[in-house]
Scaffold this motif. Structure first.
Motif, short mmCIF file in Angstrom:
data_model
loop_
_atom_site.label_atom_id
_atom_site.label_comp_id
_atom_site.label_asym_id
_atom_site.label_seq_id
_atom_site.Cartn_x
_atom_site.Cartn_y
_atom_site.Cartn_z
N ASP A 52 1.04 -1.12 0.06
CA ASP A 52 0.03 0.07 -0.02
C ASP A 52 0.83 1.41 -0.07
OD1 ASP A 52 -2.19 1.31 0.00
OD2 ASP A 52 -2.53 1.42 2.30
N ASN A 53 1.57 1.67 -1.37
CA ASN A 53 2.56 2.62 -1.13
C ASN A 53 2.03 3.94 -0.94
OD1 ASN A 53 4.22 0.66 -2.10
ND2 ASN A 53 3.66 0.94 -4.32
N ASN A 54 0.80 4.25 -1.40
CA ASN A 54 0.07 5.53 -0.82
C ASN A 54 -0.82 5.72 0.15
OD1 ASN A 54 -2.11 4.32 -1.73
ND2 ASN A 54 -2.84 5.64 -3.56
N ARG A 55 -0.70 4.35 1.16
CA ARG A 55 -1.30 4.17 2.39
C ARG A 55 -3.11 4.90 2.14
NH1 ARG A 55 2.92 5.05 6.68
NH2 ARG A 55 4.65 5.25 5.45
N ASP A 56 -3.69 4.34 1.33
CA ASP A 56 -5.15 4.57 1.23
C ASP A 56 -5.76 3.36 1.52
OD1 ASP A 56 -4.67 3.16 -1.23
OD2 ASP A 56 -5.74 4.51 -2.51
N ASN A 60 -4.17 -0.06 -5.76
CA ASN A 60 -4.33 0.76 -7.04
C ASN A 60 -3.84 0.38 -8.00
OD1 ASN A 60 -5.37 3.57 -5.33
ND2 ASN A 60 -4.01 2.69 -4.06
N GLU A 71 0.38 -0.91 -7.51
CA GLU A 71 0.76 -1.51 -6.38
C GLU A 71 1.05 -3.20 -6.39
OE1 GLU A 71 -0.60 1.83 -3.22
OE2 GLU A 71 -2.16 0.37 -3.59
#
Length: 96
Positions: A52-56, A60, A71
């Motif tokens: 979860d690279n963008n922490r949402d 994605n 991801e």
């Protein structure tokens, strides 16, 4: 219910999914280690790791125009079995 601790080489924010018959039974979001999941119903599962690279908290697909890669998603190579009142420690080296 049982417990699952996932010991991995990854240190990123991630999502783990427990699946049965290709259906997501439960999903767990982690911002840091330890990756410990409590109160899992007894049964056999497949396990999926999602970076979860963008922490949402969701997977994605990336963006072609902005050259953003999807991801990373990795499936654990075999089924895992959760037993009542057992702690399962799973060592998993996630490959690039």
């Amino acid at each position: 219910p049982g417990k699952l601790e996932i010991v991995t080489n990854e240190n990123s924010t991630c999502v783990f999914q427990l699946l049965q018959d290709e259906k997501v039974i439960a999903e767990f979001f982690f911002s840091k280690k330890p990756y410990l999941i409590d109160e899992i119903s007894v049964g056999t599962y497949h396990l999926k790791y999602i970076a979860d690279n963008n922490r949402d908290s969701i997977w994605n697909t990336g963006n072609w125009e902005r050259k953003i890669q999807p991801e990373k998603v990795v499936n654990y190579p075999s089924e895992i079995t959760i037993r009542s009142n057992w702690d399962l420690e799973l060592e998993w080296t996630i490959q690039e």
